[in-house]
Each structure stands twice: as C-alpha cells, then as structure tokens.
Write an enzyme that holds these catalytic residues in place. Structure first.
Site, PDB file in Angstrom:
ATOM      1  N   GLU A 138       1.007  -1.144  -0.280  1.00  0.00           N
ATOM      2  CA  GLU A 138       0.012  -0.168  -0.156  1.00  0.00           C
ATOM      3  C   GLU A 138       0.817   1.323   0.163  1.00  0.00           C
ATOM      4  OE1 GLU A 138      -3.281  -0.137   2.988  1.00  0.00           O
ATOM      5  OE2 GLU A 138      -3.866  -1.848   2.022  1.00  0.00           O
TER       6      GLU A 138
ATOM      7  N   GLU B  61      -4.624  -8.619  -0.369  1.00  0.00           N
ATOM      8  CA  GLU B  61      -5.645  -8.401   0.644  1.00  0.00           C
ATOM      9  C   GLU B  61      -7.086  -8.047   0.032  1.00  0.00           C
ATOM     10  OE1 GLU B  61      -4.501  -5.120   3.367  1.00  0.00           O
ATOM     11  OE2 GLU B  61      -2.422  -5.545   3.192  1.00  0.00           O
TER      12      GLU B  61
END
Length: 508
Positions: free
Chosen positions: A175, A306
């Site tokens: 991220e 994820e």
C-alpha cells in the site's frame, strides 16, 4: 421462487485455478500473530517451538497454499534484523499502525519459516519499502535463500539454520499509496524497478516479485506500473523487473467511517454487503483490462493480496486490533469472491484473505485455549477441491434471481465449476436473504455419476460460531440434488452455500 440455469460445458477447459488463490495473510496486528499463531514455548497450550498446534492442524485441513507476512502496514516499519538471533536479545519496537503496542520481535524470520514448514505453505514475504532500504531487503533475500558463503549466509548459520530456504514470493512494498509511504504512482514505479533489481535470484531460488499495486478501482496506478515494463499494445515480452502487481479490495456495507457491526445488521445491510462483494468482479476486470493493453499474453500476474470484509471492531476490544466476529454473511462474501476468482484465473494468480486468525475476516478465532472455526473457514474447506483444478466455463441464466438494492441490481445466484482428477466440483451460492432459489445444472459435453452435496447455512445470516456454540454454522450433507430431464437440479435455501461433487466423464 427465483430460478436460474447454470450451463456448464464439461468438455471445454478454462484456465487452471491456481491453489494460491486460496492464500492467507498474517500481520503483526492485534492477536493474529501473538495469541493466534504464536503462544511461546512456555505456554500450556500445545505448541511446537512456540507455534500453536491447534491452529496449524486446522489450517492444514484447508491445504493452505501460502501465507503472507509480516504485513500489511506493519511490513513498512518492520526491520527484519530485529527479529533474528536469541529472542531475549532482540530489540523492541512500537507497532505504530496497530494499537501503539510494544512489539518484542519474538516472532521473526526463523519463527515464520518454521510456521510455514508446519503448515506446508509457501512463504510470501512483504518487504519494507516505506521506511527501509534497498540494501535491507536485498540482504533479507540473501539471508533466506543463498547457499555457500556470504555475509548473510554466515549470519543465518550463526542463528542455527545451515541450509537456505526456498522463498519465491516477495512483495515490493505494501500500500505504497497509503500507509506504505503515501507515494505517487510515478515515484513508486521507479522504486519498484530499483528494489526489484537488487532482490536477486540466488542459486535455483527464482523470485516472483510482486510490486505494490492499487487500491480498489485505481486503474491509473496499475497503468503506471505496467508502463514501466512494456509499451502500450506491444507484443514483446514485458521486462522482468517484477512478475506481478497487487491490488487490495475490502467489502463494506457502508462508508469507511461507519462500517457497521459484524453481527448486528439488518436485511438492507446484508444486501448492501453483497452488492459490495459482487463489485470485486468489476475491479478485477478493470485492472486485468489495463494489464492486457501492455501484456496481451498475460505473462504478468495480478495478485489480490488483501481482500475480505471489514466491520467495526467488537465492542470492548482494542480498536487498533481489528477483531470482528464472523457470520454466515461473511462466508457468502467469501464464496462469491471465489466464483469471481475462478473466472479470472487466466490473470489472477494469487489472493490472500485478510486475515488468518483473530483479525478482520478470519479463518479462526482463539480465546485462551479455545479455537473456533468460523463460517468463512468452512467455505475454504468446502472449496479446497478447486485448488489447482481446471476451471470450466459457466453460463448463468438467472433473470429471475435478482434484487434491486438501491441503485444497484444484485444477481442473487453465483456459480463456478472445475474438474480435477476426474471429478466435477460445482460451487453455488444463494445470496437472497429471504427466498430459496431453484438452480438447474445444464451439463453439456459429458456426463456425471452419483452426485454428493454439502451445504453451509443457518437460520439467519447473523449466525456465527463461538467457543460455546462452535458448530452453529458448519457444513453438513445435503440431499437436495435431484435428477431432471434438463440435468441435476437443486433448491438452494436462502443465504446458503452448496458444493456438489461427482465423478465425470467427457463425451468422446
């Protein structure tokens, strides 16, 4: 009653469904590692070198293919050398992302690799790009995978491991658009090339480098990374700085600041959740389409490392620990996701649910020495026959199986199918909370033998398992498959997941 017909071509093979689509994720977050996987060698809970054995046993039953670690956001503040050597000498740190608690680093590289060996799972290590260095990550690869003699090899041997491990999967950051550095896509794209260059293959350990990718529908991020390895419309093979891109997508019923309760929800919340879950198909299609423009031969993988539901934490628990209950609603989110994953198997090579134990949409919940298998766990178990199977095209006619949810239309029946070792496996979900659905399996190009079915459902979507009621939501035999002139038919109860397995032969 809503009706649907699933046309399945038994003699037309689709792409292989990689077992890695059933991957998992363990972050140093709340009680996922400490109290989940790791209890320490002095714990009265049965363990192997500190690793909790009931958790290992439960996950081995899923044929867990890989485990992503140490994060998540934690990965970009984790410095791996703090987690090696004698435990009592390891420096401590503060987990600033998740609760501000002190991390003693007792669970580090050697412990993680021991866990993967006990699970029979491949390790997927997420490297620190946000606060780390190129040298740090390069040396971690060397420490784990190099044989012979070198500074990192000598350090590994000093810490008790003579032979190198095989570690294929390496995440280049996590991220990076957010907690991994708040970077611009263009800036990270250059870093990804740099880090990938110095994460080297040692001996016969060939790295599969996964560049930190987009959130949700940020297709511009994906395009920026793809432009680094090939030109638009080129037929040439992409440059091999990295072999895959990641993407993250979470299912919510409401806005981020008010995600709602895991267990106290109404029918409207339920349907909004299912609409959100179904959106994963659009997200994967969008990223795949962008990648096709730069990689038409699909040599670069897409990794959804994820995914899962995200609710407000359980009342009375640390808000930074992300502990939530897991209901039949969560299980149906998972079953629907897997149907989508199977359809995207030509590009989607890995997926990792967040997370494995005690965090977000967990497989397992632990409470002292008690262990609970969640409804989501049972979906993974019922679907494990799809791992490394050959997908079969499914054409669904389900005009009657639809509901209007706000401005969206929800198709309430979801189906996927595969074949492996001469057996057909069909997975079916009825997402309608109130009505059963009649589904006919129109099997073409072959025939099947006696079908056996299992069902996962309960009296209401809010049903969940606890230490006191560990099997409130658990699979059982389902005798509802019947023969018709059109093919096998079954009536799916409301909010249910069913698998049908049968021996299969293809028409000559």
């Amino acid at each position: 009653m809503p009706t649907a017909t699933a046309i399945i071509n038994l003699d037309i093979e689709g792409p292989r469904i990689s077992r890695h689509l059933y991957g998992h994720f363990a972050e140093h977050l709340g009680r996922c590692v400490y109290g989940g996987f790791w209890v320490g060698e002095d714990s009265p809970i049965p363990n192997a070198g500190g690793i909790r054995l009931d958790v290992v046993e439960a996950l081995r039953a899923l044929r867990i293919p890989n485990l992503r670690w140490p994060g998540g956001c934690f990965a970009d503040e984790y410095h791996w050398k703090d987690g090696i050597g004698p435990r009592e000498e390891r420096p401590r740190m503060v987990n600033t992302h998740w609760g501000g608690v002190e991390e003693n680093n007792h669970f580090g590289t050697h412990e993680f690799m021991a866990l993967c060996e006990l699970l029979g799972a491949e390790p997927y290590i997420s490297g620190n790009v946000g606060s780390g260095t190129v040298r740090e990550m390069s040396e971690w690869v060397e420490y784990l995978t190099r044989d012979g003699d070198s500074p990192m090899v000598r350090l590994r041997k000093e810490n008790g491991r003579e032979e190198p491990w095989r570690v294929r999967f390496w995440g280049i950051g996590n991220e990076t658009w957010g907690c991994g550095g708040n970077m611009r896509a263009e800036y990270f794209a250059d870093l990804a090339r740099q880090y990938a260059t110095y994460c080297r293959d040692h001996g016969d350990n060939k790295l599969y480098r996964i560049a930190s990718g987009a959130s949700d529908e940020d297709y511009q991020w994906t395009e920026t990374l793809m432009r680094q390895i090939n030109c638009f419309g080129c037929e040439a093979a992409p440059r091999t700085y990295y072999q895959a891109l990641s993407v993250h997508y979470y299912t919510l019923a409401g806005p981020w600041e008010a995600k709602g309760s895991a267990t106290d929800f109404d029918t409207d919340d339920y349907y909004r959740t299912m609409v959100s879950a179904r959106r994963i198909d659009r997200v994967l299609t969008g990223h795949s389409t962008v990648m096709d423009c730069y990689d038409p031969r699909r040599t670069v993988g897409l990794v959804l490392d994820e995914w899962g539901t995200w609710w407000d934490v359980e009342p009375g628990t640390n808000p930074g620990f992300l502990f939530q209950q897991n209901t039949l609603r969560d299980a149906l989110v998972a079953s629907t996701h897997f149907d989508v994953f199977h359809r995207h198997a030509a590009r989607l090579v890995m997926a990792n649910i967040a997370q494995t134990v005690n965090v977000l949409q967990a497989m397992l919940l632990t409470d002292g020495d008690a262990l609970v298998r969640t409804p989501t766990y049972h979906v993974f178990e019922m679907n494990k026959g799809h791992q490394d199977a050959t997908s079969l095209p499914v054409h669904l006619r389900a005009d009657g199986a639809r509901r209007r949810v706000g401005e969206a239309e929800l198709e309430t029946v979801s189906v996927s199918a595969s074949v492996k070792d001469g057996a057909l496996l069909v997975s079916l979900s009825n997402l309608d909370a109130e009505e059963p659905a009649e589904v006919v399996l129109d099997l073409r190009g072959g025939r099947i033998g006696e079908a056996r079915a299992r069902i996962l459902t309960a009296d209401k979507p809010q049903a969940h398992n606890t230490p006191q009621t560990p099997e409130a939501v658990a699979p059982r035999a389902f005798d509802g498959v019947r023969r018709t002139d059109r093919g096998p038919a079954l009536t799916l109860p409301p909010h249910s997941f069913v698998t049908v397995r049968a021996p299969m032969t293809v028409a000559s």
